[in-house]
Scaffold this motif. Sequence first.
Motif, mmCIF file in Angstrom:
data_model
loop_
_atom_site.group_PDB
_atom_site.id
_atom_site.type_symbol
_atom_site.label_atom_id
_atom_site.label_comp_id
_atom_site.label_asym_id
_atom_site.label_seq_id
_atom_site.Cartn_x
_atom_site.Cartn_y
_atom_site.Cartn_z
ATOM 1 N N THR A 173 0.852 -1.203 0.000
ATOM 2 C CA THR A 173 0.000 0.000 0.000
ATOM 3 C C THR A 173 0.887 1.252 0.000
ATOM 4 O O THR A 173 0.647 2.198 -0.744
ATOM 5 C CB THR A 173 -0.914 0.002 1.249
ATOM 6 O OG1 THR A 173 -1.667 -1.202 1.236
ATOM 7 C CG2 THR A 173 -1.852 1.193 1.261
ATOM 8 N N LEU A 174 1.926 1.212 0.822
ATOM 9 C CA LEU A 174 2.834 2.374 0.886
ATOM 10 C C LEU A 174 3.524 2.587 -0.464
ATOM 11 O O LEU A 174 3.659 3.716 -0.926
ATOM 12 C CB LEU A 174 3.893 2.165 1.982
ATOM 13 C CG LEU A 174 3.403 2.087 3.426
ATOM 14 C CD1 LEU A 174 4.571 1.828 4.372
ATOM 15 C CD2 LEU A 174 2.690 3.382 3.827
ATOM 16 N N VAL A 175 3.950 1.477 -1.075
ATOM 17 C CA VAL A 175 4.668 1.591 -2.359
ATOM 18 C C VAL A 175 3.717 2.082 -3.445
ATOM 19 O O VAL A 175 4.000 3.067 -4.143
ATOM 20 C CB VAL A 175 5.276 0.231 -2.777
ATOM 21 C CG1 VAL A 175 5.915 0.333 -4.162
ATOM 22 C CG2 VAL A 175 6.312 -0.233 -1.763
ATOM 23 N N SER A 176 2.559 1.393 -3.561
ATOM 24 C CA SER A 176 1.663 1.732 -4.670
ATOM 25 C C SER A 176 1.045 3.119 -4.506
ATOM 26 O O SER A 176 0.633 3.731 -5.490
ATOM 27 C CB SER A 176 0.587 0.656 -4.840
ATOM 28 O OG SER A 176 -0.086 0.494 -3.618
ATOM 29 N N ASP A 188 10.097 7.347 -2.538
ATOM 30 C CA ASP A 188 10.661 7.862 -3.782
ATOM 31 C C ASP A 188 10.654 6.722 -4.816
ATOM 32 O O ASP A 188 10.963 5.582 -4.473
ATOM 33 C CB ASP A 188 12.105 8.277 -3.469
ATOM 34 C CG ASP A 188 12.706 9.116 -4.554
ATOM 35 O OD1 ASP A 188 12.912 10.297 -4.299
ATOM 36 O OD2 ASP A 188 12.949 8.557 -5.648
ATOM 37 N N LYS A 189 10.301 7.031 -6.064
ATOM 38 C CA LYS A 189 10.222 5.980 -7.096
ATOM 39 C C LYS A 189 11.539 5.205 -7.234
ATOM 40 O O LYS A 189 11.560 4.011 -7.463
ATOM 41 C CB LYS A 189 9.885 6.621 -8.440
ATOM 42 C CG LYS A 189 8.455 6.428 -8.860
ATOM 43 C CD LYS A 189 8.283 6.904 -10.286
ATOM 44 C CE LYS A 189 6.893 7.472 -10.489
ATOM 45 N NZ LYS A 189 6.813 8.340 -11.656
ATOM 46 N N GLY A 190 12.626 5.927 -7.143
ATOM 47 C CA GLY A 190 13.930 5.285 -7.324
ATOM 48 C C GLY A 190 14.582 4.866 -6.024
ATOM 49 O O GLY A 190 15.808 4.763 -5.945
ATOM 50 N N ALA A 191 13.751 4.602 -5.008
ATOM 51 C CA ALA A 191 14.303 4.331 -3.668
ATOM 52 C C ALA A 191 15.254 3.132 -3.637
ATOM 53 O O ALA A 191 16.165 3.086 -2.815
ATOM 54 C CB ALA A 191 13.170 4.115 -2.682
ATOM 55 N N LEU A 192 15.057 2.166 -4.552
ATOM 56 C CA LEU A 192 15.952 1.000 -4.529
ATOM 57 C C LEU A 192 17.330 1.337 -5.099
ATOM 58 O O LEU A 192 18.234 0.504 -5.068
ATOM 59 C CB LEU A 192 15.332 -0.178 -5.303
ATOM 60 C CG LEU A 192 14.073 -0.801 -4.700
ATOM 61 C CD1 LEU A 192 13.713 -2.080 -5.422
ATOM 62 C CD2 LEU A 192 14.220 -1.071 -3.210
ATOM 63 N N GLY A 193 17.500 2.540 -5.591
ATOM 64 C CA GLY A 193 18.820 2.965 -6.070
ATOM 65 C C GLY A 193 19.513 3.877 -5.078
ATOM 66 O O GLY A 193 20.621 4.352 -5.332
ATOM 67 N N VAL A 194 18.879 4.120 -3.934
ATOM 68 C CA VAL A 194 19.462 5.037 -2.935
ATOM 69 C C VAL A 194 20.308 4.248 -1.938
ATOM 70 O O VAL A 194 19.812 3.321 -1.297
ATOM 71 C CB VAL A 194 18.338 5.812 -2.184
ATOM 72 C CG1 VAL A 194 18.946 6.731 -1.133
ATOM 73 C CG2 VAL A 194 17.492 6.604 -3.165
#
Lengths: 425, 295
Positions: A236-239, A244-250
């Motif tokens: 729910t939090l993600v969708s 941040d959209k690119g959070a997996l790159g942080v």
Amino acid sequence: MIRKPLLAACVAGLLALTAACGSGDGGGNESGETALTYLVFETPSLDAKFWDASIAAATAQTPGVKINKIVAPSTDRDGYAKQLQQSGQFPDLLQSITPSNFVGAGLLKPYDKTWIDANFLLPSANSLKGEVYIPPTNSQIVPQVYYNKKLFAQAGIAAAPKTWAEFLDACAKLKAKNINPIELGGADPFAASMPLVGIISADILGKNKNWLQDRYADKVKFADQDVVTAVQKYRTLVSSGYFDKGALGVKYADSITRFTSGKSAMYPMGSWFLGSVPKDTADDFGSFPWPTDDGSVVVPFVGGGSMAISAKAKDTALAEKFGQAWSLNPANLKALIETDGAFPMLKGKTLDDYGVTVTQVFKDSYAYVGQDNNKVNAIGWATNDDALPPGLNDAFYAAAQALFSKDDVAGEMKKLDDAWKTAVQ
Amino acid sequence: MRKKHLKAGERGLTLLAALALLLYLVFLVLPLLLSLRSSFTNENPLKATNDFVGFANYTEMASDDALKASLTFTLILAFGVTVAANALGVGFAMLLNRTSLSYRVMRTLAFLPQVLSGVIVGFVWQTILTQNGLLNTALLKVGILDEPYPWLGSPHAALFSIGLVVTWVMSGFTTVVYLAALQSIPLELNDMASLDGVRGTQRFRKITWPMLAPGTTISVTISLITVLKLYDIITVLTGGGPANSTQSTALYIVKLAFTSDRVGYASAVAMLLLAISAVVALVVTGALRRREVSL
């Protein structure tokens, strides 16, 4: 045809080469001291200077010991300890490892329980099958939610959320004001898993403290509906776009600076983050426990501590003495409190006794340790009987990252069950 | 006197050969045999198990989704990088095949990525590709992007980013190989082609490219093998993430052995990777050698 003397010369040369490449610690030195190897790890907070000073102080209190420091190449000291063990170089002392990984092979020696009971507030915080392999010198809450008071005020949020509904409402208000609601250092797997640690610890372990023991007994599963429903909250939090959209790159380190510089309003992280709160703007930050449906307080708790002792150490009694000296040294705790946000757990001492300078947000967070509340072993972080089986942490982190882009919560939870089955075989 | 001197030389050579053989046996053949043996056991040093389990580890691989994903990623990366690095290598070699000082300096620069350690390469590119990295900062500044792009934060972008970095590293090597191959082409051939009016792409297609065949065999084979066992750059750049989408088989083997403690199973996967590398190398080398002969 190779003549025997030539072959013998080659073998001798090779043996000499192998010997030269070996650790070369003979276990003692000319002054009669016993040399012990001590595996530590370095972070920006716990740097080489800290380890050298702490070793020197504990050595001064342990006559006859000489410590040879080994620094793990990354913060994954468990992985490095396993590599050393497989190459026949298991250290005599090992800082902040997960004992459950090593006890099965009889590699660790427990501490004297009388000493543990006499010196620590929660003597059984790190207890594994009734034995204590790491003195419970300090503790952490993993995670708390840290928040930026100014950004909350900007979005018209009057108070820190207590319930899940209030939390979602706060996220929506922040997003409406173009403020990134939740920071996530998703490029580092452990940091990516923080929301999941919060959700499962609060919603599942908060209702059944024995859930992990039940999982070991195969009475419950990750794929059970209650876990899937809880983890659905993360989706729910993600969708809803609250990360941040690119959070997996942080990167984890960048996530700290992004949050402390006001780029995001909330940051779920272990209490070690408190060591990174900027002193000059510390009053802008507050903390609250991961929210539950009904607003009840659940504190995902981890007993931390100092070093484990190898059962095969050259002198286990001397190693234990060194471990005891290190564990009770207030200077070590001072550094851990100030730079690593550790909550001290030594009996009969208050924060003032350590001479530390800490922020208000630290004091507020530490208050949860002393309060009578629902403390549970934070999933994936506990080092006691509730520690996950080897390899499960990796699977847990992978699930957290996968759920960032996949909607199949049940499928990811089933993968965790499959990984569990393989790990405990 | 001369005879005695020769004998001493022969003794020295024999000694060196014996030492080399011994080192080869101890540090390559023996570990390989031990690993092969381990692949038939349930070796787990932290559970103190090391029993013979027959082919159980090998049969388990058939249902191991993580292994399949890692092999798919590794093979896509290996073939993608090999094609890209070799294309770049040929291009750079053609551009740098001059004798002046400036070209010699550029050749050195082109080879530079190859001499850097994978760990350093990983850290350098991490500062470029992370969310707040140099690339996003630059693209945002010039208005190409509205928001940072997750170069390492989504499975497809991370595969592309890793491919880009590894291609950058490998192109140093391929450039040097193709330069050497270019310089071995007899000048007369080009002169004759010029006299016959063969120029530009036609000359490249009919003379240069066929004459590069031996270089292609070496360069393609080594590129493939290097990427099939890639570990360091990926470990630093993504750690195998997000969600294990960039987990190479080599990285998976290390995680199995040192995180999950399943040394026996890790050995079996290592044997599989060895077999795949050997087959790929044999097939590719065979095909490229046949091409050399037919040319």
